[in-house]
Design a protein around this motif. Sequence first.
Motif, PDB file in Angstrom:
ATOM      1  N   HIS A 161       0.811  -1.226   0.000  1.00 11.86           N
ATOM      2  CA  HIS A 161       0.000   0.000   0.000  1.00 11.86           C
ATOM      3  C   HIS A 161       0.845   1.277   0.000  1.00 11.86           C
ATOM      4  CE1 HIS A 161      -4.084  -1.662   0.660  1.00 11.86           C
ATOM      5  NE2 HIS A 161      -3.395  -2.687   1.129  1.00 11.86           N
ATOM      6  N   ARG A 163       2.880   2.534   2.334  1.00 15.50           N
ATOM      7  CA  ARG A 163       2.524   3.234   3.557  1.00 15.50           C
ATOM      8  C   ARG A 163       3.645   3.230   4.568  1.00 15.50           C
ATOM      9  NH1 ARG A 163      -3.309   0.776   4.452  1.00 15.50           N
ATOM     10  NH2 ARG A 163      -4.431   2.352   3.274  1.00 15.50           N
ATOM     11  N   SER A 216       7.648   2.887   1.198  1.00 18.21           N
ATOM     12  CA  SER A 216       7.071   2.475   2.486  1.00 18.21           C
ATOM     13  C   SER A 216       8.162   2.485   3.540  1.00 18.21           C
ATOM     14  CB  SER A 216       6.472   1.078   2.384  1.00 18.21           C
ATOM     15  OG  SER A 216       7.504   0.134   2.171  1.00 18.21           O
ATOM     16  N   GLU A 244       1.026  10.761   6.542  1.00 18.62           N
ATOM     17  CA  GLU A 244       0.050   9.807   7.079  1.00 18.62           C
ATOM     18  C   GLU A 244       0.771   8.494   7.390  1.00 18.62           C
ATOM     19  OE1 GLU A 244      -2.736   9.588   8.385  1.00 18.62           O
ATOM     20  OE2 GLU A 244      -3.316  11.659   8.020  1.00 18.62           O
ATOM     21  N   ARG A 246       0.085   4.387   9.577  1.00 17.10           N
ATOM     22  CA  ARG A 246      -0.734   3.508  10.415  1.00 17.10           C
ATOM     23  C   ARG A 246       0.086   3.162  11.649  1.00 17.10           C
ATOM     24  NH1 ARG A 246      -3.913   4.877   7.173  1.00 17.10           N
ATOM     25  NH2 ARG A 246      -5.353   3.626   5.936  1.00 17.10           N
TER      26      ARG A 246
END
Length: 322
Positions: A161, A163, A216, A244, A246
């Motif tokens: 993703h 991320r 990432s 951003e 997680r």
Amino acid sequence: MKRIGVFTSGGDAPGMNAALRAVVRTASGMGVEVVGIRRGYAGMIDGEFVPLGPRDVANIIQRGGTILLTARSKDFMTEAGRATAARNLKEAGIEGLVAIGGDGTFRGAERLIEEHRIPVVGVPGTIDNDLYGTDYTIGFDTAVNTALDAIDRIRDTAASHERVFFIEVMGRYAGFIALEVGIAGGAEVVALPEVSISPEEIARTISASLEKGKRSSIIVVAEGAYPGGAEALFRAVRELSGFEARVTVLGHIQRGGSPTAKDRVLASRLGAVATRTLVGGTSGVMVGEVEGEVTLTPLYEAVTKKKEIDIDLYELARVLSG
Ligand code: ADP
């Protein structure tokens, strides 16, 4: 000595059962009886004693947690509580103790030795690896491998993703787990309680990674590296940079599980030496392994001296994240 007691105390750690097995079987081989004390110091005060023979510890070497159970005891922090515990031990004919636990357990053991002259030898059982006098504590290797397995899985998602993930691992006061999994998991940043790192620095590292073409990133954060942990650290970084990410808190998943071969061997070795040391008449020491050799360290040193993290390893984590 004709009869000794053994107990596990404080936070459970994989390999405690393997250490218990080693204590029971070593003592038995020396003709010494073993009494298991359930629920640590709480069970010592309540008189929860069970005789343990070699067959009672069959089939436990591979099991995480502790079959003797563990507990935290407020009563044992009082002189009266310790006096009850000592009386119970004496009535049960227990002449010495092998204590499997962490620094709190050893502080309690010191009190028993000083106030009641009950000999105790300590075995370092804690996933935190924060005890002076041993390169590794029993349970650390398993906890590192469990956290690493989780990080590898999260990395798959992070890469797919594109991320950034902040992953919090255990370690309120010590960054041993974070450092080891940070290196083994190829983290872009490792945040430890021992080395200060600012949200600005992390934001800079993430943006440098993006410029280098990395899509990432994994940021490994020890619980105590930042007030409020990984979640708060992420918010601070986002505030500064708008990145951003997680956040995953691994939590108690790191405590249990079947011990690794390394932890089983360490536990077997230290459990056996602790028993021989106690029965041989030595008290007030923790057994440990330093550079492959079994060593004895006074309990007060094990709990008061600080084991430093390997700063070269920390530098290596930084270099390799490039
Ligand atoms: P760990 O052994 O994993 O560090 P804790 O810090 O919870 O775990 O300690 C285990 C138990 O040892 C405590 O619940 C308490 O009963 C006892 N203990 C800890 N510190 C002391 C102390 N200073 N004096 C007496 N007993 C202590």
